[in-house]
Write a protein that holds these residues in place. Structure first.
Motif, PDB file in Angstrom:
ATOM      1  N   ILE A 256       0.854  -1.197   0.000  1.00  0.00           N
ATOM      2  CA  ILE A 256       0.000   0.000   0.000  1.00  0.00           C
ATOM      3  C   ILE A 256       0.885   1.240   0.000  1.00  0.00           C
ATOM      4  CG2 ILE A 256      -1.664   1.337   1.371  1.00  0.00           C
ATOM      5  CD1 ILE A 256      -2.832  -1.279   2.372  1.00  0.00           C
ATOM      6  N   VAL A 257       0.493   2.237  -0.801  1.00  0.00           N
ATOM      7  CA  VAL A 257       1.139   3.543  -0.709  1.00  0.00           C
ATOM      8  C   VAL A 257       0.074   4.566  -0.325  1.00  0.00           C
ATOM      9  CG1 VAL A 257       2.990   2.988  -2.316  1.00  0.00           C
ATOM     10  CG2 VAL A 257       0.892   3.989  -3.215  1.00  0.00           C
ATOM     11  N   LEU A 258       0.473   5.532   0.490  1.00  0.00           N
ATOM     12  CA  LEU A 258      -0.478   6.510   1.023  1.00  0.00           C
ATOM     13  C   LEU A 258      -0.031   7.914   0.645  1.00  0.00           C
ATOM     14  CD1 LEU A 258      -2.941   6.650   3.196  1.00  0.00           C
ATOM     15  CD2 LEU A 258      -1.151   7.540   4.696  1.00  0.00           C
ATOM     16  N   THR A 259      -0.940   8.683   0.057  1.00  0.00           N
ATOM     17  CA  THR A 259      -0.571  10.051  -0.349  1.00  0.00           C
ATOM     18  C   THR A 259      -0.687  11.001   0.844  1.00  0.00           C
ATOM     19  OG1 THR A 259      -2.817  10.772  -0.899  1.00  0.00           O
ATOM     20  CG2 THR A 259      -1.583   9.611  -2.642  1.00  0.00           C
ATOM     21  N   ALA A 260      -0.155  12.186   0.652  1.00  0.00           N
ATOM     22  CA  ALA A 260      -0.425  13.287   1.584  1.00  0.00           C
ATOM     23  C   ALA A 260      -1.890  13.695   1.403  1.00  0.00           C
ATOM     24  CB  ALA A 260       0.500  14.455   1.251  1.00  0.00           C
ATOM     25  N   PRO A 261      -2.467  14.438   2.360  1.00  0.00           N
ATOM     26  CA  PRO A 261      -3.854  14.883   2.181  1.00  0.00           C
ATOM     27  C   PRO A 261      -3.993  15.778   0.949  1.00  0.00           C
ATOM     28  CG  PRO A 261      -3.151  15.199   4.462  1.00  0.00           C
ATOM     29  CD  PRO A 261      -1.926  14.835   3.678  1.00  0.00           C
TER      30      PRO A 261
ATOM     31  N   ARG B 106      -6.707  11.733   1.932  1.00  0.00           N
ATOM     32  CA  ARG B 106      -5.607  10.974   1.306  1.00  0.00           C
ATOM     33  C   ARG B 106      -6.183   9.860   0.451  1.00  0.00           C
ATOM     34  NH1 ARG B 106      -0.975  11.480   4.968  1.00  0.00           N
ATOM     35  NH2 ARG B 106      -1.647  12.637   6.797  1.00  0.00           N
ATOM     36  N   ILE B 107      -5.346   9.333  -0.429  1.00  0.00           N
ATOM     37  CA  ILE B 107      -5.668   8.073  -1.101  1.00  0.00           C
ATOM     38  C   ILE B 107      -4.701   7.013  -0.584  1.00  0.00           C
ATOM     39  CG2 ILE B 107      -5.331   6.844  -3.295  1.00  0.00           C
ATOM     40  CD1 ILE B 107      -6.907   8.864  -4.723  1.00  0.00           C
ATOM     41  N   ALA B 108      -5.268   5.867  -0.203  1.00  0.00           N
ATOM     42  CA  ALA B 108      -4.435   4.687   0.078  1.00  0.00           C
ATOM     43  C   ALA B 108      -4.625   3.764  -1.114  1.00  0.00           C
ATOM     44  CB  ALA B 108      -4.875   4.006   1.365  1.00  0.00           C
ATOM     45  N   PHE B 109      -3.534   3.473  -1.798  1.00  0.00           N
ATOM     46  CA  PHE B 109      -3.595   2.709  -3.053  1.00  0.00           C
ATOM     47  C   PHE B 109      -2.870   1.388  -2.848  1.00  0.00           C
ATOM     48  CE2 PHE B 109      -2.347   1.425  -7.260  1.00  0.00           C
ATOM     49  CZ  PHE B 109      -3.371   1.865  -8.095  1.00  0.00           C
ATOM     50  N   GLY B 110      -3.582   0.299  -3.017  1.00  0.00           N
ATOM     51  CA  GLY B 110      -2.998  -1.024  -2.753  1.00  0.00           C
ATOM     52  C   GLY B 110      -2.785  -1.818  -4.028  1.00  0.00           C
ATOM     53  N   LEU B 111      -1.785  -2.669  -3.959  1.00  0.00           N
ATOM     54  CA  LEU B 111      -1.419  -3.524  -5.094  1.00  0.00           C
ATOM     55  C   LEU B 111      -1.255  -4.944  -4.569  1.00  0.00           C
ATOM     56  CD1 LEU B 111      -0.277  -3.970  -7.988  1.00  0.00           C
ATOM     57  CD2 LEU B 111       1.930  -3.202  -7.123  1.00  0.00           C
ATOM     58  N   GLY B 112      -2.124  -5.845  -5.022  1.00  0.00           N
ATOM     59  CA  GLY B 112      -2.064  -7.227  -4.541  1.00  0.00           C
ATOM     60  C   GLY B 112      -1.336  -8.130  -5.505  1.00  0.00           C
TER      61      GLY B 112
ATOM     62  N   GLY C 116      -4.371  13.367 -11.387  1.00  0.00           N
ATOM     63  CA  GLY C 116      -4.389  14.587 -10.577  1.00  0.00           C
ATOM     64  C   GLY C 116      -3.568  14.447  -9.304  1.00  0.00           C
ATOM     65  N   PHE C 117      -3.196  13.215  -8.952  1.00  0.00           N
ATOM     66  CA  PHE C 117      -2.372  12.998  -7.755  1.00  0.00           C
ATOM     67  C   PHE C 117      -0.878  12.913  -8.093  1.00  0.00           C
ATOM     68  CE2 PHE C 117      -4.827  12.340  -3.851  1.00  0.00           C
ATOM     69  CZ  PHE C 117      -6.111  12.464  -4.362  1.00  0.00           C
ATOM     70  N   ALA C 118      -0.534  13.221  -9.348  1.00  0.00           N
ATOM     71  CA  ALA C 118       0.872  13.066  -9.773  1.00  0.00           C
ATOM     72  C   ALA C 118       1.821  13.908  -8.929  1.00  0.00           C
ATOM     73  CB  ALA C 118       1.014  13.419 -11.247  1.00  0.00           C
ATOM     74  N   ASP C 119       1.355  15.077  -8.500  1.00  0.00           N
ATOM     75  CA  ASP C 119       2.254  15.940  -7.730  1.00  0.00           C
ATOM     76  C   ASP C 119       1.996  15.871  -6.228  1.00  0.00           C
ATOM     77  OD1 ASP C 119       3.469  16.812 -10.064  1.00  0.00           O
ATOM     78  OD2 ASP C 119       1.869  18.302 -10.401  1.00  0.00           O
ATOM     79  N   VAL C 120       1.095  15.007  -5.828  1.00  0.00           N
ATOM     80  CA  VAL C 120       0.824  14.890  -4.384  1.00  0.00           C
ATOM     81  C   VAL C 120       1.865  13.927  -3.795  1.00  0.00           C
ATOM     82  CG1 VAL C 120      -0.872  14.187  -2.642  1.00  0.00           C
ATOM     83  CG2 VAL C 120      -1.657  15.250  -4.788  1.00  0.00           C
ATOM     84  N   PRO C 121       2.607  14.362  -2.791  1.00  0.00           N
ATOM     85  CA  PRO C 121       3.664  13.488  -2.252  1.00  0.00           C
ATOM     86  C   PRO C 121       3.118  12.187  -1.683  1.00  0.00           C
ATOM     87  CG  PRO C 121       3.818  15.709  -1.335  1.00  0.00           C
ATOM     88  CD  PRO C 121       2.527  15.658  -2.099  1.00  0.00           C
ATOM     89  N   ILE C 122       3.939  11.149  -1.766  1.00  0.00           N
ATOM     90  CA  ILE C 122       3.620   9.873  -1.128  1.00  0.00           C
ATOM     91  C   ILE C 122       4.255   9.920   0.255  1.00  0.00           C
ATOM     92  CG2 ILE C 122       3.908   7.359  -1.252  1.00  0.00           C
ATOM     93  CD1 ILE C 122       2.168   8.481  -3.525  1.00  0.00           C
ATOM     94  N   GLU C 123       3.432   9.761   1.279  1.00  0.00           N
ATOM     95  CA  GLU C 123       3.951   9.941   2.643  1.00  0.00           C
ATOM     96  C   GLU C 123       4.310   8.640   3.337  1.00  0.00           C
ATOM     97  OE1 GLU C 123       1.569  12.525   5.074  1.00  0.00           O
ATOM     98  OE2 GLU C 123       2.419  14.283   4.063  1.00  0.00           O
ATOM     99  N   ALA C 124       3.730   7.541   2.885  1.00  0.00           N
ATOM    100  CA  ALA C 124       4.027   6.271   3.572  1.00  0.00           C
ATOM    101  C   ALA C 124       3.823   5.104   2.617  1.00  0.00           C
ATOM    102  CB  ALA C 124       3.120   6.104   4.794  1.00  0.00           C
ATOM    103  N   ALA C 125       4.516   4.027   2.907  1.00  0.00           N
ATOM    104  CA  ALA C 125       4.400   2.814   2.083  1.00  0.00           C
ATOM    105  C   ALA C 125       4.755   1.622   2.953  1.00  0.00           C
ATOM    106  CB  ALA C 125       5.346   2.892   0.891  1.00  0.00           C
ATOM    107  N   TRP C 126       4.027   0.553   2.770  1.00  0.00           N
ATOM    108  CA  TRP C 126       4.283  -0.666   3.536  1.00  0.00           C
ATOM    109  C   TRP C 126       3.624  -1.845   2.838  1.00  0.00           C
ATOM    110  CZ3 TRP C 126       0.707   3.068   4.721  1.00  0.00           C
ATOM    111  CH2 TRP C 126      -0.621   2.662   4.793  1.00  0.00           C
TER     112      TRP C 126
END
Ligand code: FAD
Length: 493
Positions: free
Chosen positions: A288-293, A326-332, A366-376
């Protein structure tokens, strides 16, 4: 002769298009814990639990402090407040996937077609309804115990994120229609879907009305708090090193042991390390990667409720939002290595994280410039029929529940209820559900299993990526990707 590399099983040229420059993506460092868990711990006043020291007895010993273990303990203490329960957790409760997942609370309605095929109409509907009860029960539990788990029962979208995926829901919809339960589903055209949530890659969707999202670690830590209030003894930082299936069952740790009349193996993917389950549970990674708000960007694409969204790839993308935008985007469906054991790359894998960021920006430019704040990431317990099973070992006093295949948030509530009722010898309609003692499908033995799974898994992802790019996958990749299903597993395309 065609080698794997010739056939494109490394990274096919056609599928490389949308990830070639992802080395330049800046990725957040490994924080050790998921963002969810760090957020939950910051809001969790309860002291940490001790390690087990010495030899103790209990009515029930539970191995694993994730949802399955904790729901079992919660149901046990509801059904019989006098029952003496011990939980042994190698990390902290919720430190595993129960505090790292996407927070999608699923019922089984999405599996309706397969369930009918496998178990018949009546049993399939009964399971879907029981799963639906669990989705709602999570919200009620959080309310009753004042757990701020961000529960939103707004349903979930299954989107066609490429033209290849359009209509992938047809079998389920036709089956629902035949069974008179079509009110659970709504098919949306490309325009209708984009009006609800706008993405240039959406080509239509199925909306499933039953479905919720939660902040998974807040739920897990809230469950732990309620268990402590009920007198359940929890020992954390306490890995079980030996387990004796007998009467009593004996769980040994480095510094003590628990003897108990009943035991519950609630180890999720770690069950793969245990001999009885080596061929019935295999391990995959999910990340999962999580964007900034970016609430203004969510507003712009129209995603302002708590609905979850997943696409129809075999290596699924699952996406949800948070209350602060934020968006939490997951990849299974990822496999960082041969996956014979669960190593650190299941918790954080740079390669998978780069792909997830790239895929997020493709779905939501539209989230291309929104920083990714966390990933796990975390390990997934894959079962051949893509369904959990709740069974017994030994003399019937050792219970287990696993095989969620990445869908355990809602179903673990049901699983805990099944296991608790069995331990206490109660009768309950959940004991008639087809997941009880479901005969698992066995995977091939080593040395075939791990390399075979890696090749099939790689092909599945290459096929998904080619189709995302609007291309036909290489025929050999397509063939290999479909092999697991041809061999009788409910896995892959
Ligand atoms: C990244 C990711 C995203 C996911 N997203 C979703 C989602 O959106 N929706 C959904 O429904 N499901 C999702 N899942 C799956 C879901 O998280 C699991 O199905 C669910 O948490 C299973 O709960 P559990 O208690 O069985 O397992 P776990 O939470 O893994 O608990 C098992 C526990 O056993 C402990 N343990 C292991 N070995 C030992 C030992 N020897 N001694 C003591 N303790 C031990 C582990 O530390 C762990 O805490 C996701 C999983 C991952 C990894």
């Amino acid at each position: 002769m065609t080698t794997c590399e010739d056939a494109g099983l490394q990274r096919s040229k056609e599928s490389a298009d949308h990830v070639t420059d992802n080395r330049s993506i800046e990725i957040p460092p490994d924080a050790g814990r998921s963002w969810w868990l760090l957020d939950a711990l910051a809001d969790d006043p309860s002291p940490s639990s001790p390690q087990l020291r010495g030899d103790v007895t209990a009515d029930v010993v539970i191995l694993g402090g994730g949802y399955t273990g904790m729901w079992t303990a919660l149901h046990l203490t509801e059904l019989d407040p006098g029952v003496d329960v011990v939980i042994l957790e190698q990390d902290i409760c919720g430190g595993g996937p129960s505090g790292r997942n996407g927070g999608f609370v699923n019922s089984f309605w999405g599996d309706l077609h397969y369930l009918v095929d496998r178990f018949g109409d009546e049993a399939a509907i009964a399971l879907c309804e029981a799963g639906e009860d669990s989705v709602r029960a999570l919200g009620t539990f959080a309310d009753d115990h004042k757990i701020d788990a961000w529960y939103r029962g707004d349903g979930e979208y299954v989107v066609a994120a490429s033209e290849h995926q359009v209509g992938g829901w047809a079998d389920g919809v036709i089956t629902a229609d035949r069974l008179g339960v079509s009110e659970h589903f709504q098919v949306l055209s490309k325009d209708e879907m984009r009006e609800r949530i706008s993405s240039p890659v959406f080509h239509g969707a199925l909306f499933r009305k039953v479905g919720a999202t939660v902040q998974p670690a807040r739920l897990a830590r809230g469950m732990r708090r309620v268990l402590i209030e009920r007198g359940v003894r929890i020992f954390e930082d306490t890995p079980v090193t030996r387990f004796g299936v007998g009467d009593p069952a004996i769980a040994e740790t480095g510094s003590g042991s628990v003897r108990a009349g009943s035991a519950v193996i609630a180890l999720n993917a770690w069950a793969h390390h245990w001999k009885p389950f080596r061929r019935t549970v295999v391990v995959r990674g999910s990340y999962i990667v999580l964007t900034a708000p970016a609430p203004e960007e969510l507003e712009r694409i129209g995603w302002t409720d708590g609905s979850g969204l997943a696409d129809m790839r075999s290596a699924i993308h699952y996406v949800r939002t948070t209350p602060d935008g934020r968006i939490a985007f997951g990849l299974g469906g990822m496999q960082p290595n041969l996956a014979r054991s669960i190593g650190p790359r299941f918790a954080y894998d740079e390669h998978a994280i780069r792909i997830a960021i790239d895929d997020l920006r493709r779905m939501f430019p539209g989230f291309a410039d929104v920083p990714i704040e966390a990933a796990w990431g975390g390990p997934i317990d894959v079962a051949g029929h893509h369904l959990p099973t709740f069974g017994m070992l030994g003399r019937g006093n050792v219970h287990y529940g696993h095989g969620y295949t990445g869908n355990g948030v809602g179903p673990s509530h049901l699983g805990g209820k099944i296991i608790a009722n069995r331990i206490l010898g109660k009768t309950d309609p959940v004991l008639d559900l087809p997941l009880v003692d479901l005969e698992p499908l066995r995977f091939p033995p080593e040395p075939i299993r791990s390399p075979g799974a890696l090749v099939a898994n790689t092909a599945i992802r290459r096929k998904d990526e080619a189709e995302d790019d609007g291309k036909e996958p290489n025929p050999l990749i397509d063939f290999v990707a479909r092999l697991p299903r041809r061999l009788g597993y409910n896995l892959g395309p």
